[in-house]
Every structure is written in structure tokens, then in C-alpha cells.
Scaffold this active site. Structure first.
Site, short mmCIF file in Angstrom:
data_model
loop_
_atom_site.label_atom_id
_atom_site.label_comp_id
_atom_site.label_asym_id
_atom_site.label_seq_id
_atom_site.Cartn_x
_atom_site.Cartn_y
_atom_site.Cartn_z
N LYS A 51 0.80 -1.32 0.10
CA LYS A 51 0.04 -0.08 -0.01
C LYS A 51 0.69 1.23 -0.02
O LYS A 51 0.52 2.49 -0.86
CB LYS A 51 -0.88 -0.11 1.10
CG LYS A 51 -2.04 -1.19 1.17
CD LYS A 51 -2.93 -1.35 2.24
CE LYS A 51 -4.04 -2.34 1.94
NZ LYS A 51 -4.90 -2.74 3.12
N GLN A 95 -5.01 -1.42 9.26
CA GLN A 95 -4.79 -2.60 8.59
C GLN A 95 -5.26 -4.05 9.64
O GLN A 95 -5.17 -3.78 10.89
CB GLN A 95 -3.39 -3.10 8.43
CG GLN A 95 -3.10 -4.37 7.75
CD GLN A 95 -3.80 -4.24 6.09
OE1 GLN A 95 -3.85 -3.15 5.72
NE2 GLN A 95 -4.38 -5.34 5.99
N ASP A 118 -11.23 2.91 3.56
CA ASP A 118 -11.63 1.63 3.63
C ASP A 118 -13.18 1.28 3.39
O ASP A 118 -13.39 0.16 3.30
CB ASP A 118 -10.91 0.52 4.84
CG ASP A 118 -9.65 0.14 4.55
OD1 ASP A 118 -9.45 -0.35 3.60
OD2 ASP A 118 -8.78 -0.02 5.50
#
Ligand code: GUN
Length: 283
Positions: A51, A95, A118
Site C-alpha cells: 500500500k 490494517q 476502507d
């Protein structure tokens, strides 16, 4: 036909690179993404590294917050609160999974919806359910982008999603419903899974079991997207037995080089969109 997620992700990222540099010219600042990684999960470490690599390619500034495996919920929450309050941060990514014993929801609910790149917050998930504009979770959005990239007409098709996670299965089903599919969600307690899958024009597999889907579960000419990433002694394989299924499917995505790179490209797209919305709202 193989749907090449790697190539598609590169074209999405290349387009975004232009947009990000226009953003900088227009608004006189860089876009910033905060990445929070807690603990030593090796897969998470790889994902986070990839990422950050993507932010570098596109020209987005990344702020890494790395916390120890034994961090307390309070310590993690404090970091996220700081990022939420920091007006120079456009997007926050925590994460997942978080270490055992940490309630992910307690952390995720601290991410303001406008920084929720997200799409995991209740507000964004709720808006998706209601069919309102929202930030959509990166993996399902990547899958939909892959399907659209081959101009596949989803209207009225039987779509089967195997997996009901908050990150993939549920938002995937909602996106397909929005595209006028007739959607079935299957999971570990589903009976007659093979029969249901055999009826699928569109089969999305996110079950987390290596090479689980075989030819006998696939309808002739189906579009098959494999969301699985399984580490085996033969390397990384998907949830679909690619060699076994490829001649039966009209479209199929490989692993690696399928959904994985698209998830990251969609994260970059969500980050850009969040940043643009924030400046337009004077934030
Ligand atoms: N863990 C597995 N997939 C994802 C994802 O898309 N985002 C985050 N933050 N964590 C994940």
C-alpha cells in the site's frame, strides 16, 4: 478470458497519478494517507508495504503508525484519535486483523467517515446499504471494477458470493444488488453449495480455502472472480482451482495478479476521492 487485475490496477494508478498532481497544483498541498499497523502479522506487513509503495508511485504522502503486538486498546485508540483530529490527514487505514483480544469495532468507529478510505465505518456501510453515495470497501470495489472492465452486463444475472465477511462478502453482495443482479450469499453453513454455485452467472469466491472451487461448481460460461489469497507450500494460490476451472469460465481472475492489486488501486482511488471531498467541504 483472463481478467488481468495487475494490468488494470496499473492503468487505474497511472490515471490517479495525473489527478493527484492536478490536486497538488490546484490546492497547493499533498494528499496524505495514514496507515496504522499493529503487531507482527506477516501478511499484514506485506499488504501495508504494498500500500505504501502504491502511495509513492502515485504521489500521495503516507504517514506510517507502527504499533507493537502487545499494544492496548487504549494505545491504539489514542493514535487513531490523533489522526482523526489532524487536519493534514485525508485518509486513515487501520490494517486488519488487529491482534487477538482487540475489539476492531472499538477502533474502527473512531475513524471519521470522511477519512474512512476502507469504507468500514457504520456510516459508509449504511450508506452503501441505502444506495447513497459512500466510500466502498476496496476489495469489493476492485472486483466490480474488474467486471466492468470487460463490459460484462450484470443486469438480471444470478450472482453468488461465497463468504459473508464485513470486508468482502457483505459489501460485495450489496454492490452486485445495486447492479441489478439477483444475489445469493453463501457461507460455511450453506447447504447444497455446489448446486447453488452451478446456477451462478457470476461467482465471487472469498472463502479463504486454497483451490476450493472446482469445475463441478461452475456453470458453463460463468464469470469467476477469485478473492482468495492462500499461502501454501506451492506459493500463493486463490480459492478457485484456476487450472481446473479456466476452460469452463468465460472470464476468470488469476491469483496472484487478480483482485489483490485491484484492492490497492481502489484504496488509492478512495484516498483521492476523500481528499477531494475534504477540500471541497473546506476541511
Ligand atoms: N485486511 C484484509 N483486507 C483489508 C483491507 O482491505 N483493508 C484493511 N484495512 N485491512 C484488511
Amino acid at each position: 478470458m483472463i481478467i488481468d487485475g495487475k494490468a488494470l490496477s496499473l492503468s487505474v494508478k497511472t490515471e490517479l497519478k495525473e489527478k493527484v498532481s492536478d490536486f497538488e497544483r490546484q490546492f497547493g498541498r499533498k494528499i496524505s494517507l495514514a496507515v496504522v499497523l499493529v503487531g507482527n502479522n506477516p501478511a499484514s506487513q506485506v499488504y501495508v508495504k504494498n500500500k505504501i509503495k502504491a502511495t509513492e508511485f502515485i504521489g500521495i504522502n503516507s504517514v506510517s503508525v507502527i504499533l507493537k503486538e502487545d499494544s492496548t486498546l487504549e494505545e491504539i485508540k489514542d493514535k487513531v484519535i490523533n489522526l482523526a483530529d489532524d487536519s493534514s490527514i485525508d485518509g486513515i487505514l487501520v490494517q486488519l486483523p488487529l491482534p487477538k483480544g482487540i475489539d476492531e469495532n472499538e477502533v474502527l468507529k473512531l475513524i471519521p467517515p470522511e477519512k474512512d478510505v476502507d469504507g468500514f465505518s457504520s456510516a459508509n456501510v449504511g450508506n452503501l446499504l441505502l444506495g447513497k453515495p459512500s466510500v466502498v470497501a476496496c476489495t469489493p470495489l476492485g472486483v466490480l471494477t474488474m467486471i466492468k472492465s470487460v463490459n460484462y452486463d450484470l443486469k438480471g444475472k444470478n450472482a453468488v458470493v461465497i463468504g459473508r465477511s464485513n470486508i468482502v462478502g457483505k459489501p460485495m453482495a450489496l454492490l452486485l444488488l445495486q447492479e441489478d443482479c439477483t444475489v445469493t450469499i453463501c457461507h460455511s453453513k450453506t447447504k447444497n453449495l455446489t448446486e447453488i454455485c452451478k446456477n451462478a452467472d457470476v461467482l465471487i469466491v472469498a472463502i479463504g480455502k486454497a483451490n476450493f472451487v472446482k469445475e463441478d461448481m461452475v456453470k458453463d460460461g460463468a464469470l469467476v472472480i477469485d478473492v482468495g489469497i492462500n499461502r501454501t507450500e506451492n506459493g500463493i494460490v486463490g480459492d478457485v482451482d484456476f487450472e481446473n476451472v479456466k476452460n469452463k469460465a468465460s472470464y476468470i481472475s488469476p491469483v496472484p495478479g487478480g483482485v489483490g492489486p485491484m484492492t490497492i488501486a481502489m484504496l488509492m482511488q478512495n484516498t483521492y476521492n476523500c481528499a477531494l471531498k475534504r477540500v471541497k467541504n473546506g476541511l
